[in-house]
Design a protein around this motif. Structure first.
Motif, PDB file in Angstrom:
ATOM      1  N   LEU A  17     -23.438  12.047  29.520  1.00 29.44           N
ATOM      2  CA  LEU A  17     -24.246  11.371  28.694  1.00 29.44           C
ATOM      3  C   LEU A  17     -24.360  12.018  26.976  1.00 29.44           C
ATOM      4  O   LEU A  17     -25.643  12.855  27.377  1.00 29.44           O
ATOM      5  CB  LEU A  17     -24.943   9.712  28.779  1.00 29.44           C
ATOM      6  CG  LEU A  17     -25.229   9.011  27.700  1.00 29.44           C
ATOM      7  CD1 LEU A  17     -23.782   8.797  27.293  1.00 29.44           C
ATOM      8  CD2 LEU A  17     -25.621   7.816  28.539  1.00 29.44           C
ATOM      9  N   VAL A  18     -23.363  12.238  26.139  1.00 28.92           N
ATOM     10  CA  VAL A  18     -24.740  12.905  25.170  1.00 28.92           C
ATOM     11  C   VAL A  18     -24.773  12.368  24.128  1.00 28.92           C
ATOM     12  O   VAL A  18     -23.980  11.187  23.132  1.00 28.92           O
ATOM     13  CB  VAL A  18     -23.221  13.929  24.653  1.00 28.92           C
ATOM     14  CG1 VAL A  18     -23.611  14.819  23.646  1.00 28.92           C
ATOM     15  CG2 VAL A  18     -23.245  15.158  25.960  1.00 28.92           C
ATOM     16  N   ALA A  33     -14.039  14.903  21.344  1.00 28.39           N
ATOM     17  CA  ALA A  33     -13.923  16.130  21.977  1.00 28.39           C
ATOM     18  C   ALA A  33     -14.621  15.699  23.171  1.00 28.39           C
ATOM     19  O   ALA A  33     -14.102  16.849  24.242  1.00 28.39           O
ATOM     20  CB  ALA A  33     -14.240  16.772  20.825  1.00 28.39           C
ATOM     21  N   LEU A  34     -15.395  14.978  23.214  1.00 30.29           N
ATOM     22  CA  LEU A  34     -16.269  15.017  24.035  1.00 30.29           C
ATOM     23  C   LEU A  34     -15.569  14.340  26.190  1.00 30.29           C
ATOM     24  O   LEU A  34     -15.640  15.015  27.228  1.00 30.29           O
ATOM     25  CB  LEU A  34     -17.390  14.609  24.217  1.00 30.29           C
ATOM     26  CG  LEU A  34     -18.611  15.583  22.931  1.00 30.29           C
ATOM     27  CD1 LEU A  34     -19.702  14.068  23.179  1.00 30.29           C
ATOM     28  CD2 LEU A  34     -19.476  15.998  24.416  1.00 30.29           C
ATOM     29  N   LEU A  35     -15.148  13.128  25.663  1.00 29.75           N
ATOM     30  CA  LEU A  35     -14.335  12.465  26.558  1.00 29.75           C
ATOM     31  C   LEU A  35     -12.673  13.473  26.919  1.00 29.75           C
ATOM     32  O   LEU A  35     -12.795  14.132  28.217  1.00 29.75           O
ATOM     33  CB  LEU A  35     -13.654  11.397  26.001  1.00 29.75           C
ATOM     34  CG  LEU A  35     -14.407  10.325  25.760  1.00 29.75           C
ATOM     35  CD1 LEU A  35     -13.840   8.969  24.385  1.00 29.75           C
ATOM     36  CD2 LEU A  35     -15.170   9.784  26.921  1.00 29.75           C
ATOM     37  N   GLY A 200     -17.210  23.202  14.093  1.00 30.05           N
ATOM     38  CA  GLY A 200     -18.097  23.422  14.389  1.00 30.05           C
ATOM     39  C   GLY A 200     -18.696  22.295  15.180  1.00 30.05           C
ATOM     40  O   GLY A 200     -19.772  22.787  15.421  1.00 30.05           O
ATOM     41  N   ASP A 201     -18.670  21.668  14.580  1.00 33.30           N
ATOM     42  CA  ASP A 201     -19.362  19.529  14.689  1.00 33.30           C
ATOM     43  C   ASP A 201     -18.946  19.843  16.100  1.00 33.30           C
ATOM     44  O   ASP A 201     -19.447  19.741  17.650  1.00 33.30           O
ATOM     45  CB  ASP A 201     -18.345  18.975  14.603  1.00 33.30           C
ATOM     46  CG  ASP A 201     -19.216  19.171  12.535  1.00 33.30           C
ATOM     47  OD1 ASP A 201     -19.897  19.762  12.952  1.00 33.30           O
ATOM     48  OD2 ASP A 201     -19.389  18.022  12.097  1.00 33.30           O
ATOM     49  N   ILE A 202     -17.705  20.117  16.853  1.00 31.63           N
ATOM     50  CA  ILE A 202     -16.822  20.378  18.041  1.00 31.63           C
ATOM     51  C   ILE A 202     -17.495  20.880  18.732  1.00 31.63           C
ATOM     52  O   ILE A 202     -17.921  20.799  20.091  1.00 31.63           O
ATOM     53  CB  ILE A 202     -15.107  20.259  18.052  1.00 31.63           C
ATOM     54  CG1 ILE A 202     -14.604  19.147  17.299  1.00 31.63           C
ATOM     55  CG2 ILE A 202     -14.723  20.398  19.278  1.00 31.63           C
ATOM     56  CD1 ILE A 202     -13.375  19.181  16.572  1.00 31.63           C
TER      57      ILE A 202
END
Length: 272
Positions: A17-18, A33-35, A200-202
């Motif tokens: 969990l981020v 992207a995290l999912l 960059g955020d990803i």
């Protein structure tokens, strides 16, 4: 030669969990992207939730984008609590060098000794006190000559004397990662990755996810950069940019099914 063991890191089977405090421009993109890689995002910036939230999360991403007085309070409160609780933390110095206010907030965040500090090459040049040709939040091609990259690499190494437990990452045509003992130079990616917002955020979010799943800081940085750049390579840069963006994001959930790490380009070595 890159010595990192990339195999089977994605998808992240323990679903870390981020906790992300990021800008509204890319918030949805980061969450998805995290999912796509098996992590779970929570986008929360209200400091009233932090005490309870920090009991549940595995890692923290703090992004300087879209700064405001209220966002500053959230970023600083989260960074201090993360240090107290030893929560793996990624600081993304978006737009560092744009203004004195943004630079001060960035310095305050880095002073809390996060796990990873990242930015594009121009942002890291500004943070290291080197001259930069950048305007706004985008890196400048003029900051990415071989001479300029070598200069930046040496400056980043010096930072590790002050921040011995922090990994520094500068992204660009070549991606530079340093810790106290080693330097990595990664050379995957395509030019079109510089032409849609949030790339960059990803990468910062992917690093945070890997940290939350127990991957070491250096390996998390190398893996996240390499994987995302290879997603861009799979998408190709000869199609329209909107289609390229969509396919790059699509590859986040597809490329992991292949032996993607065999295509990683670059090197690592000990500092001399």
């Amino acid at each position: 030669m890159i010595k990192t063991n990339f195999s089977k890191v994605f998808p992240l089977e323990n679903a870390p969990l981020v906790h992300c405090i990021t800008n509204e421009v890319t918030c949805e993109t980061l969450a998805n992207a995290l999912l796509y890689v098996g992590a779970k995002p929570i986008m929360a910036s209200d400091t009233r939730e932090f005490k309870e939230l920090f009991q549940q999360t595995d890692s923290l991403l703090l992004n300087l984008g879209h700064l405001s007085e209220e966002r500053q309070k959230s970023l600083l409160a989260a960074s201090k609590l993360a240090k107290k609780l030893q929560k793996p933390t990624v600081i993304d110095l978006v737009g560092y060098g744009v203004s004195q206010v943004r630079d001060q907030v960035g310095r305050w965040l880095v002073a809390e000794r996060p796990t990873v500090v990242k930015g594009n090459i121009s942002e890291l040049r500004n943070f290291c006190g080197l001259p930069s040709y950048a305007r706004g939040v985008d890196g400048s091609v003029l900051d990415q000559s071989e001479t300029a990259i070598e200069e930046l690499s040496e400056a980043m190494q010096k930072l590790t004397a002050t921040y011995p437990n922090t990994i520094f990452l500068a992204t660009g045509s070549q991606d530079i990662i340093v810790d106290q003992k080693r330097i990595w130079c990664l050379k995957n990616g395509v030019p079109a990755l510089d032409r849609f917002t949030g790339t960059g955020d990803i990468v910062g979010a992917l690093i945070a996810a890997l940290l939350g799943s127990g991957v070491s800081a250096a390996d998390a940085a190398v893996m996240a950069v390499s994987y995302f750049n290879l997603c861009g390579e799979q998408a190709g840069d000869l199609i329209g940019l909107a289609a390229f963006r969509q396919e790059t994001l699509n590859q986040l959930s597809i490329l992991m099914e292949k032996n993607w790490w065999t295509a990683v380009k670059g090197w690592e070595k000990q500092w001399t």
